[in-house]
Scaffold this active site. Structure first.
Site, PDB file in Angstrom:
ATOM      1  N   GLU A   1       2.445  -9.420  14.509  1.00  0.00           N
ATOM      2  CA  GLU A   1       1.546  -9.916  15.549  1.00  0.00           C
ATOM      3  C   GLU A   1       1.614 -11.448  15.632  1.00  0.00           C
ATOM      4  OE1 GLU A   1      -2.024  -7.838  14.693  1.00  0.00           O
ATOM      5  OE2 GLU A   1      -2.672  -7.966  16.782  1.00  0.00           O
TER       6      GLU A   1
ATOM      7  N   ARG B   1       0.804  -1.229   0.000  1.00  0.00           N
ATOM      8  CA  ARG B   1       0.000   0.000   0.000  1.00  0.00           C
ATOM      9  C   ARG B   1       0.833   1.275   0.000  1.00  0.00           C
ATOM     10  NH1 ARG B   1      -3.623  -3.669   2.580  1.00  0.00           N
ATOM     11  NH2 ARG B   1      -2.614  -3.356   4.579  1.00  0.00           N
TER      12      ARG B   1
HETATM   13  P1  AMP Z   1       2.872  -2.281  11.695  1.00  0.00           P
HETATM   14  O1  AMP Z   1       4.133  -2.919  11.205  1.00  0.00           O
HETATM   15  O2  AMP Z   1       2.274  -2.962  12.891  1.00  0.00           O
HETATM   16  O3  AMP Z   1       3.048  -0.788  11.932  1.00  0.00           O
HETATM   17  O4  AMP Z   1       1.777  -2.475  10.560  1.00  0.00           O
HETATM   18  C1  AMP Z   1       1.804  -1.663   9.448  1.00  0.00           C
HETATM   19  C2  AMP Z   1       1.481  -2.403   8.178  1.00  0.00           C
HETATM   20  O5  AMP Z   1       0.397  -3.303   8.332  1.00  0.00           O
HETATM   21  C3  AMP Z   1       1.099  -1.396   7.111  1.00  0.00           C
HETATM   22  O6  AMP Z   1       1.764  -1.749   5.915  1.00  0.00           O
HETATM   23  C4  AMP Z   1      -0.401  -1.518   6.988  1.00  0.00           C
HETATM   24  O7  AMP Z   1      -0.770  -1.573   5.634  1.00  0.00           O
HETATM   25  C5  AMP Z   1      -0.783  -2.822   7.695  1.00  0.00           C
HETATM   26  N1  AMP Z   1      -1.788  -2.615   8.771  1.00  0.00           N
HETATM   27  C6  AMP Z   1      -1.611  -2.859  10.088  1.00  0.00           C
HETATM   28  N2  AMP Z   1      -2.709  -2.612  10.800  1.00  0.00           N
HETATM   29  C7  AMP Z   1      -3.645  -2.177   9.918  1.00  0.00           C
HETATM   30  C8  AMP Z   1      -5.000  -1.720  10.044  1.00  0.00           C
HETATM   31  N3  AMP Z   1      -5.645  -1.668  11.214  1.00  0.00           N
HETATM   32  N4  AMP Z   1      -5.645  -1.322   8.914  1.00  0.00           N
HETATM   33  C9  AMP Z   1      -5.010  -1.365   7.724  1.00  0.00           C
HETATM   34  N5  AMP Z   1      -3.747  -1.775   7.539  1.00  0.00           N
HETATM   35  C10 AMP Z   1      -3.042  -2.184   8.619  1.00  0.00           C
END
Ligand code: AMP
Length: 186
Positions: free
Chosen positions: A110, A73
Site C-alpha cells: 500500500e 504470521r
Molecule cells: P497483502 O499482501 O495485501 O495480501 O497483505 C497480506 C499480508 O499483510 C499478510 O501477511 C497479513 O499478515 C498482512 N495484513 C494485511 N492486511 C491485514 C489486515 N487487515 N489484518 C491483518 N493482517 C493484515
C-alpha cells in the site's frame, strides 16, 4: 451421503466459531485498516486444535513434502501443519534475515515497496509445496512468495490462508490453475 453432509455442516459450524474468535482492531496500524488480530484465535487450545485439524484434513493425501510459511504470521500454523502432514518447513523471510544464499522477489505494498527472500536450496524439483500465510488482503505478498517458490522449480504448489478479506479480491492475482484456499472469510 448423510455422513458427508453431516461432516460438512459440523465443519461449517466450527469455522463460524473460529471466525468469532478473530478480534477486529479498527484503524491499526494506520487509519482505515480493519486489522484482523489472530492472537485471540490462537490463545484458545480448542481453536488451535481445530485449526490444525482442518488444515491437516484439507491437505492430507496430496503428497505435500514442504510447507512454506511467510514471515511472520505464517510461522504460527505453518510448522504445526507441516508436522501433521509429515512435511518439512521452509521460511520465507524479510531481507537480511536468512543467513545463506537467497533469491528475492520485490513487490508493491500500500505504501512503497517491500521484498521477501527464500534460501536458494530450500526446495527441489521433487517438492510438492503448500505455501501458507495468515491473511489474504491484496495478494501482493503471496504472489511474490508464489513467484519465489516457482523459481526453485517445484513439482506442484498449493496456496492457503487462514483468513481472506474477500472484497479486496486478492485471489484474482493468482493464475487459474493454482488452488487458493482460505478457511475464514470476511
Ligand atoms: P497483502 O499482501 O495485501 O495480501 O497483505 C497480506 C499480508 O499483510 C499478510 O501477511 C497479513 O499478515 C498482512 N495484513 C494485511 N492486511 C491485514 C489486515 N487487515 N489484518 C491483518 N493482517 C493484515
Amino acid at each position: 451421503m448423510f455422513h458427508v453432509e453431516h461432516c460438512k455442516s459440523v465443519r461449517k459450524m466450527s469455522v463460524e466459531n473460529l471466525k468469532k474468535a478473530v478480534r477486529n482492531i479498527p484503524d491499526f496500524p494506520i487509519p482505515g485498516i480493519q486489522f484482523k488480530d489472530i492472537t485471540t484465535l490462537f490463545q484458545s487450545a480448542d481453536h488451535l486444535k481445530e485449526l490444525s485439524d482442518i488444515l491437516f484434513n484439507t491437505y492430507k493425501g496430496r503428497g505435500i513434502t514442504k510447507v512454506v510459511g511467510i514471515e511472520s504470521r505464517g510461522f504460527f500454523m505453518g510448522p504445526a501443519v507441516a508436522i501433521k502432514l509429515g512435511a518439512g518447513f521452509v521460511p520465507i523471510r524479510k531481507p537480511g534475515k536468512l543467513p545463506y544464499k537467497v533469491i528475492e522477489e520485490r513487490y508493491t505494498k500500500e505504501y512503497g515497496e517491500d521484498a521477501i527472500q527464500i534460501h536458494e536450496d530450500a526446495l527441489t524439483p521433487d517438492d510438492i509445496v503448500l505455501i501458507h500465510d495468515d491473511l489474504l488482503a491484496t495478494g501482493g505478498t503471496m504472489v511474490a512468495a508464489y513467484k519465489l517458490v516457482k523459481k526453485l522449480g517445484v513439482k506442484e504448489v498449493y496456496i492457503n490462508f487462514l483468513i481472506e478479506l474477500e472484497e479486496l479480491e486478492g485471489r484474482k492475482q493468482f493464475p487459474e490453475e493454482v488452488e487458493v484456499l482460505s478457511m475464514i472469510k470476511f
